[in-house]
Design a protein around this motif. Structure first.
Motif, PDB file in Angstrom:
ATOM      1  N   ILE A   1       0.563   9.682   4.691  1.00  0.00           N
ATOM      2  CA  ILE A   1       0.712   8.490   5.604  1.00  0.00           C
ATOM      3  C   ILE A   1       1.980   8.570   6.468  1.00  0.00           C
ATOM      4  O   ILE A   1       3.154   8.993   6.003  1.00  0.00           O
TER       5      ILE A   1
ATOM      6  N   ARG B   1       0.207   9.618   0.030  1.00  0.00           N
ATOM      7  CA  ARG B   1      -0.875   9.035  -0.088  1.00  0.00           C
ATOM      8  C   ARG B   1      -1.182   8.329  -1.275  1.00  0.00           C
ATOM      9  O   ARG B   1      -0.671   8.328  -2.241  1.00  0.00           O
TER      10      ARG B   1
ATOM     11  N   ARG C   1      -0.714  -3.126   4.298  1.00  0.00           N
ATOM     12  CA  ARG C   1      -0.181  -2.145   5.045  1.00  0.00           C
ATOM     13  C   ARG C   1       1.322  -2.192   5.474  1.00  0.00           C
ATOM     14  O   ARG C   1       2.193  -1.218   5.114  1.00  0.00           O
TER      15      ARG C   1
ATOM     16  N   PHE D   1      -5.826   6.001   3.865  1.00  0.00           N
ATOM     17  CA  PHE D   1      -4.422   6.133   3.242  1.00  0.00           C
ATOM     18  C   PHE D   1      -4.697   6.829   1.877  1.00  0.00           C
ATOM     19  O   PHE D   1      -3.757   6.787   1.130  1.00  0.00           O
TER      20      PHE D   1
END
Length: 242
Positions: free
Chosen positions: A147, A67, A229, A138
């Motif tokens: 994640i 994370r 991302r 996230f």
């Protein structure tokens, strides 16, 4: 015969001194401008390097912990957790869903940019400290909530240029939403004027926000770094952390 004594003055006249001083002033002014420009460029380069290191540290943190860290919210420099990430143990979410400060102590990084100054008291301004925002999807601290390749956004942290055009993509929806490149984490320096510029000065206070990035100008000097991302997922996959 005795030699005739000369009473001629051998020093500078006032007019000559004035001309010399004028020339020295012009030369000094000509040197100050390039020096100031060089110093500004050096500080900008230093801050750019810091932002690169921050990006690497955030990605590394995600690889190790599954994370991204939460923002730091402690204001008192004497607080034992000053500079560390702040999350709510009851909700397993960050204490704030909006912008905070980079958790520099959690990441082991400098707290502020090349123009910054350390804070000594709670009332001191955050001069040059790095600002930080993260997507709650996230950064969850809930056990097992790491994640994954299909982790979805909870927020929309998009980046635009000076004309308002999207740099990151946020137009995909439904089953296509994972193609979006909106930021999962964003960090920025307020630059040499030590204040937020452009859209960064009026970002939305809710979970969605628009930030501005681009070349410096007379009205904009912030330095912005973000992690989309796709980049984060790719780096975590390369490290075998998914």
């Amino acid at each position: 015969m005795t030699p005739r004594q000369s009473h001629r003055q051998t020093g500078f006249t006032l007019a000559e001194l004035a001309i010399v001083l004028l020339i020295l002033t012009v030369l000094a002014a000509a040197l100050v401008v390039p020096f100031s420009a060089r110093l500004g460029a050096e500080r900008r380069d230093q801050t750019a390097t810091m932002l690169d290191n921050i990006q690497a540290a955030l990605i590394g943190y995600a690889i190790v912990h599954g994370r991204l860290p939460c923002p730091s919210t402690r204001k008192n420099p004497l607080d034992a957790r000053y500079g560390e990430e702040d999350f709510d143990a009851a909700t397993s979410n960050c204490v704030i869903s909006t912008e905070g400060m980079l958790p520099w102590r959690t990441l082991g990084l400098p707290a502020f940019d090349a123009w910054g100054l350390p804070r000594q008291a709670e009332a001191d301004p955050w001069t040059g400290y790095f600002r930080y925002r993260v997507d709650l999807g996230f950064s969850s601290t809930q056990p097992g909530a790491k994640i994954r390749a299909n982790t979805a956004y909870q927020n929309k942290i998009k980046v635009v240029d000076h004309a308002g055009n999207e740099i990151t993509v946020s137009s995909y929806s439904g089953s296509e939403v994972l193609k979006n490149t909106t930021a999962v984490a964003l960090v920025y320096s307020t630059g040499p004027d030590l204040t937020t510029s452009g859209a960064n000065a009026s970002y939305e206070a809710g979970s969605d926000a628009t930030y501005e990035a681009g070349d410096p100008s007379t009205t904009f000097d912030d330095m912005v770094m973000w992690i989309g991302r796709p980049l984060l997922i790719a780096r975590m996959a390369q490290a075998g952390a998914l």
